[in-house]
Scaffold this motif. Structure first.
Motif, mmCIF file in Angstrom:
data_model
loop_
_atom_site.group_PDB
_atom_site.id
_atom_site.type_symbol
_atom_site.label_atom_id
_atom_site.label_comp_id
_atom_site.label_asym_id
_atom_site.label_seq_id
_atom_site.Cartn_x
_atom_site.Cartn_y
_atom_site.Cartn_z
ATOM 1 N N GLN A 44 3.702 38.246 63.033
ATOM 2 C CA GLN A 44 4.670 37.252 63.474
ATOM 3 C C GLN A 44 3.968 36.124 64.222
ATOM 4 O O GLN A 44 2.856 36.281 64.733
ATOM 5 C CB GLN A 44 5.711 37.911 64.379
ATOM 6 C CG GLN A 44 6.645 38.872 63.668
ATOM 7 C CD GLN A 44 7.743 39.383 64.592
ATOM 8 O OE1 GLN A 44 7.546 39.496 65.795
ATOM 9 N NE2 GLN A 44 8.892 39.680 64.019
ATOM 10 N N ARG A 45 4.640 35.003 64.291
ATOM 11 C CA ARG A 45 4.095 33.880 65.048
ATOM 12 C C ARG A 45 3.945 34.291 66.517
ATOM 13 O O ARG A 45 4.859 34.870 67.100
ATOM 14 C CB ARG A 45 5.003 32.653 64.913
ATOM 15 C CG ARG A 45 4.406 31.375 65.453
ATOM 16 C CD ARG A 45 5.301 30.181 65.176
ATOM 17 N NE ARG A 45 5.471 29.923 63.750
ATOM 18 C CZ ARG A 45 6.094 28.853 63.254
ATOM 19 N NH1 ARG A 45 6.585 27.949 64.084
ATOM 20 N NH2 ARG A 45 6.224 28.706 61.956
ATOM 21 N N GLU A 46 2.799 33.969 67.095
ATOM 22 C CA GLU A 46 2.523 34.387 68.467
ATOM 23 C C GLU A 46 2.044 33.208 69.311
ATOM 24 O O GLU A 46 1.428 32.267 68.792
ATOM 25 C CB GLU A 46 1.445 35.479 68.484
ATOM 26 C CG GLU A 46 0.106 35.033 67.921
ATOM 27 C CD GLU A 46 -0.979 36.087 68.053
ATOM 28 O OE1 GLU A 46 -0.778 37.083 68.777
ATOM 29 O OE2 GLU A 46 -2.052 35.905 67.442
ATOM 30 N N MET A 47 2.317 33.287 70.597
ATOM 31 C CA MET A 47 1.855 32.270 71.520
ATOM 32 C C MET A 47 0.350 32.391 71.702
ATOM 33 O O MET A 47 -0.167 33.492 71.896
ATOM 34 C CB MET A 47 2.562 32.412 72.866
ATOM 35 C CG MET A 47 2.268 31.303 73.860
ATOM 36 S SD MET A 47 0.764 31.537 74.854
ATOM 37 C CE MET A 47 1.269 32.910 75.893
ATOM 38 N N VAL A 48 -0.328 31.257 71.663
ATOM 39 C CA VAL A 48 -1.769 31.216 71.903
ATOM 40 C C VAL A 48 -2.044 30.653 73.292
ATOM 41 O O VAL A 48 -2.737 31.263 74.100
ATOM 42 C CB VAL A 48 -2.485 30.359 70.851
ATOM 43 C CG1 VAL A 48 -3.975 30.258 71.172
ATOM 44 C CG2 VAL A 48 -2.277 30.928 69.462
ATOM 45 N N ALA A 49 -1.485 29.467 73.558
ATOM 46 C CA ALA A 49 -1.729 28.820 74.851
ATOM 47 C C ALA A 49 -0.644 27.794 75.106
ATOM 48 O O ALA A 49 -0.253 27.071 74.194
ATOM 49 C CB ALA A 49 -3.092 28.138 74.859
ATOM 50 N N LEU A 58 -2.542 31.623 78.617
ATOM 51 C CA LEU A 58 -3.211 31.934 77.364
ATOM 52 C C LEU A 58 -3.005 33.394 77.030
ATOM 53 O O LEU A 58 -2.920 34.243 77.925
ATOM 54 C CB LEU A 58 -4.706 31.629 77.433
ATOM 55 C CG LEU A 58 -5.101 30.150 77.525
ATOM 56 C CD1 LEU A 58 -5.234 29.705 78.965
ATOM 57 C CD2 LEU A 58 -6.394 29.897 76.771
ATOM 58 N N SER A 59 -2.951 33.689 75.748
ATOM 59 C CA SER A 59 -2.802 35.076 75.332
ATOM 60 C C SER A 59 -4.060 35.858 75.678
ATOM 61 O O SER A 59 -5.158 35.288 75.786
ATOM 62 C CB SER A 59 -2.511 35.167 73.841
ATOM 63 O OG SER A 59 -3.654 34.787 73.097
ATOM 64 N N ASP A 60 -3.910 37.167 75.827
ATOM 65 C CA ASP A 60 -5.051 38.009 76.188
ATOM 66 C C ASP A 60 -6.166 37.920 75.148
ATOM 67 O O ASP A 60 -7.348 38.017 75.489
ATOM 68 C CB ASP A 60 -4.596 39.460 76.342
ATOM 69 C CG ASP A 60 -3.761 39.669 77.592
ATOM 70 O OD1 ASP A 60 -3.039 40.675 77.654
ATOM 71 O OD2 ASP A 60 -3.818 38.820 78.503
ATOM 72 N N SER A 61 -5.807 37.725 73.896
ATOM 73 C CA SER A 61 -6.814 37.730 72.834
ATOM 74 C C SER A 61 -7.700 36.486 72.842
ATOM 75 O O SER A 61 -8.756 36.478 72.208
ATOM 76 C CB SER A 61 -6.140 37.876 71.477
ATOM 77 O OG SER A 61 -5.288 36.777 71.221
ATOM 78 N N VAL A 62 -7.275 35.430 73.544
ATOM 79 C CA VAL A 62 -8.056 34.187 73.512
ATOM 80 C C VAL A 62 -8.446 33.677 74.887
ATOM 81 O O VAL A 62 -9.191 32.695 74.991
ATOM 82 C CB VAL A 62 -7.284 33.067 72.767
ATOM 83 C CG1 VAL A 62 -6.829 33.541 71.398
ATOM 84 C CG2 VAL A 62 -6.113 32.559 73.576
ATOM 85 N N LYS A 63 -7.963 34.279 75.956
ATOM 86 C CA LYS A 63 -8.089 33.686 77.293
ATOM 87 C C LYS A 63 -9.528 33.493 77.741
ATOM 88 O O LYS A 63 -9.804 32.640 78.591
ATOM 89 C CB LYS A 63 -7.327 34.515 78.317
ATOM 90 C CG LYS A 63 -7.846 35.930 78.507
ATOM 91 C CD LYS A 63 -6.986 36.684 79.519
ATOM 92 C CE LYS A 63 -7.475 38.109 79.730
ATOM 93 N NZ LYS A 63 -6.634 38.838 80.697
ATOM 94 N N ASP A 64 -10.461 34.242 77.200
ATOM 95 C CA ASP A 64 -11.867 34.070 77.576
ATOM 96 C C ASP A 64 -12.608 33.124 76.643
ATOM 97 O O ASP A 64 -13.805 32.867 76.852
ATOM 98 C CB ASP A 64 -12.570 35.430 77.576
ATOM 99 C CG ASP A 64 -12.006 36.372 78.631
ATOM 100 O OD1 ASP A 64 -11.981 37.594 78.380
ATOM 101 O OD2 ASP A 64 -11.591 35.876 79.702
#
Length: 114
Positions: A44-49, A58-64
Motif C-alpha cells: 500500500q501507499r506509505e508515508m516517506v517524509a 520520516l518513516s523508520d525505513s528511511v530516517k537515517d
C-alpha cells in the motif's frame, strides 16, 4: 486547488543518491503539511517524509538515509535520498494537506538497481 509537480525520479544503482523536488502552483504556507508518499510493488501507499512548520517526520525505513526540506521561496519541498536500496523502488507522490483539502502529485518513478 493547488497543482503539485514532481521531478527528479529516475534509475540509480544501490548505494546511490537522488533528489526529488515537488513544486506547488501557489504559495505553500508553513502550516500546510507537505511531503512524500511512495507506492512500492505489492504494498500500500506509505508515508516517506512530511514537514509542517519547522517539524519533520520520516518513516523508520528511511530516517537515517533521507532528508526532507522546504524551499519557501520556490514553493517547493525537496526529498534528498541517500544510500538508496532496491526496496526503495517505487512511485513517489508529492502530497499537500491543509484544513480544507489534500492534493496529490502525479507521481515520479524511482528505480534502484542491485
Amino acid at each position: 486547488q493547488v497543482q503539485l509537480v514532481e521531478s527528479g525520479g529516475g534509475l540509480v544503482q544501490a548505494g546511490g543518491s537522488l533528489n526529488l523536488t515537488c513544486t506547488g502552483s501557489r504559495t505553500i504556507f508553513e502550516w500546510e503539511t507537505m511531503g512524500w508518499y511512495r507506492q512500492t510493488p505489492g504494498k500500500q501507499r506509505e508515508m516517506v517524509a512530511i514537514t509542517e512548520n519547522d517539524s519533520t517526520q520520516l518513516s523508520d525505513s528511511v530516517k537515517d538515509r533521507f532528508i526532507i526540506s522546504r524551499d519557501h521561496d520556490k514553493n517547493s519541498v525537496v526529498l534528498r535520498m541517500n544510500s538508496l536500496k532496491p526496496e526503495d523502488t517505487g512511485v513517489y507522490y508529492c502530497w499537500l494537506k491543509n484544513v480544507v483539502d489534500e492534493t496529490w502529485g502525479q507521481g515520479t518513478q524511482v528505480t534502484v538497481s542491485s
